[in-house]
Design an enzyme around this catalytic site. Sequence first.
Site, short mmCIF file in Angstrom:
data_model
loop_
_atom_site.label_atom_id
_atom_site.label_comp_id
_atom_site.label_asym_id
_atom_site.label_seq_id
_atom_site.Cartn_x
_atom_site.Cartn_y
_atom_site.Cartn_z
N LYS A 223 0.84 -1.20 0.00
CA LYS A 223 0.00 0.00 0.00
C LYS A 223 0.88 1.26 0.00
O LYS A 223 0.64 2.20 -0.76
CB LYS A 223 -0.86 -0.03 1.27
CG LYS A 223 -1.94 1.01 1.33
CD LYS A 223 -2.92 0.64 2.44
CE LYS A 223 -3.63 1.86 2.98
NZ LYS A 223 -4.27 1.58 4.27
N CYS A 381 38.39 17.29 30.11
CA CYS A 381 38.39 18.75 29.94
C CYS A 381 38.08 19.46 31.25
O CYS A 381 38.94 19.51 32.12
CB CYS A 381 37.44 19.14 28.82
SG CYS A 381 37.97 20.64 27.99
N GLN A 385 40.33 19.98 34.77
CA GLN A 385 40.58 21.25 35.47
C GLN A 385 40.09 21.16 36.92
O GLN A 385 40.77 21.61 37.84
CB GLN A 385 39.88 22.39 34.72
CG GLN A 385 40.42 22.55 33.29
CD GLN A 385 39.64 23.56 32.45
OE1 GLN A 385 38.63 24.10 32.90
NE2 GLN A 385 40.09 23.81 31.24
N HIS A 516 39.29 15.86 24.48
CA HIS A 516 38.05 15.09 24.45
C HIS A 516 38.24 13.75 23.73
O HIS A 516 38.00 13.67 22.52
CB HIS A 516 36.94 15.88 23.75
CG HIS A 516 36.47 17.05 24.54
ND1 HIS A 516 35.46 16.97 25.47
CD2 HIS A 516 36.89 18.34 24.56
CE1 HIS A 516 35.27 18.15 26.02
NE2 HIS A 516 36.13 19.00 25.49
N GLU A 518 36.43 11.23 23.77
CA GLU A 518 35.17 10.61 23.37
C GLU A 518 34.86 10.77 21.88
O GLU A 518 34.16 9.94 21.30
CB GLU A 518 34.00 11.16 24.21
CG GLU A 518 33.62 12.63 23.96
CD GLU A 518 34.38 13.61 24.84
OE1 GLU A 518 35.49 13.26 25.28
OE2 GLU A 518 33.87 14.73 25.07
#
Length: 542
Positions: A223, A381, A385, A516, A518
């Site tokens: 359909k 990050c 700190q 970073h 990730e």
Amino acid sequence: MTKFIFVTGGVVSSLGKGIAAASLASVLEARGLKVTMTKMDPYINVDPGTMSPFEHGEVFVTEDGAETDLDLGYYERFLRRSKMSKANNFTSGRIYQTVLAKERRGDYLGKTVQVVPHITDEIQNRILASGEGYDVAMIEIGGTVGDIESLPFMEAVRQLLVKLGRENAMLMHLTLLPYINSAKELKTKPTQHSVKELLSIGIQPDILVCRTEHDVDEDTRRKIAMFTNVPERAVAVCKDARSIYEIPRTFYEQNVDDLVCERFGFELPEADLSDWDKVIDGLFNAQGEIVVAMVGKYVELPDAYKSVNEALLHAGIANKVKVKIHYIDAEKLESDDGLMDELKLCHAVLVPGGFGERGTQGKMMAIRHARENGVPYLGICLGMQLAVIEFAKNVLKLDANSTEFDRKTPNPIIGLITEWFDEKGDLQVRTLESDLGGTMRLGAQEANLVAGSKLAHIYGATTISERHRHRYEMNGRYIEALENAGMKISGYSAKQHLVETIELNDHPFFVAVQYHPEFTSSPRGGHPLFNAFIGAATLQKA
Ligand code: GLN
């Protein structure tokens, strides 16, 4: 010549266009093609760099330092052979910025500058440029068909489909098949309407991907094909999956990659998806569970930490354990003892990147807990700190802070690289000419790891390259004091000798990095740092 696949979405947003596009791209790559992907965002911001994570989820940073849409993260996680760059994400704002600059320079020779052709031409130029050097370029259009904002993009795509011709360009459209519980039926009408919407701007889709929570029977498929002018075999069904990493196989099993190859005249061997099967096996047949406390500011919106979440899952696959993320609101942690008890039950602690002071006390409480109790800690990050500030305060007994949070701190252990101290010891600030979006250390940079350090051992190398996105840096004047007290500075940037990594000597795993990691983690292999972090937590738990 590069072949183009355009990807649009209809009915509703959040159908997972980026994931669907990346999954198909991954199957095409597995057939031997060199594939790239681009996301076009119809909003006016020049890039997502200045947008709050609440607005837009995470900002994904490319190797070449572009702050982009989080969809580019999916692209890189699904593709093995291509890295994304500045060319792979642009917004309406960026297009207008370019066109307006040309107009001011007089490049249009006095002509009236209009959406068609000037804006649409600029879009087409960028699309074509993004595909250069690749066999296939997938181009995803943000938003939903029918949005006022995406119209210039749609028109540019329509023109390109005509100019490039059927053998070089095609369009895949994602729609939703809602399930009406009272009627026990899947509804195809919204799909029909969204294809009509496309047709009204002159675009006929070549492939439909129907998102659904239920199985779709052959009648429904027929359909849909009948009412959308799409061949039946080009109506693919994408049912909600247990994991997004199952989607490449979903496309493969419905031969969507064959449709693409036939259309473009590619004669190629079958795709081998065994590496994706291993990912799924690792995800669902893991032994044991590691609970990671993720202490952040945007915990109600896990998309804000998309790449970190994924990297943790990948590390679970690599370690053959299930990783569960327990999100802890850093600000609430400051006053809620119950939350502190929850934190103490977790096997590991992670503090991700962030901006601004809110929640930093809570994050430091979590860091202190990890440091004092031998709980594996990974700081990213801002998470590095704060680890430095916490150590300075509680071990060195210094009244220390980052100048991001206290301009007048007596011990600015974290500060802007654009700041320095004059002979009298007063803080001086270099004025920055660029705008807010332009003052960061951004993109991949090389770092040197200290031989013999934990970090060097984890990476199995002393030269690494990782991506950055921050303004503040550790103040080199405190290195000696920190090192004497047991915090080792184990990595420095190759160029400016800025602190890149820290670790604690007498701790099973206390590692924090200014960059970073990730962004470069892959489901097929993970990332050394995340793998080591989850590995340490697994050892510790055993
Ligand atoms: N706010 C800090 C800085 O600008 C950390 C940024 C981050 O975590 N990405 O340096």
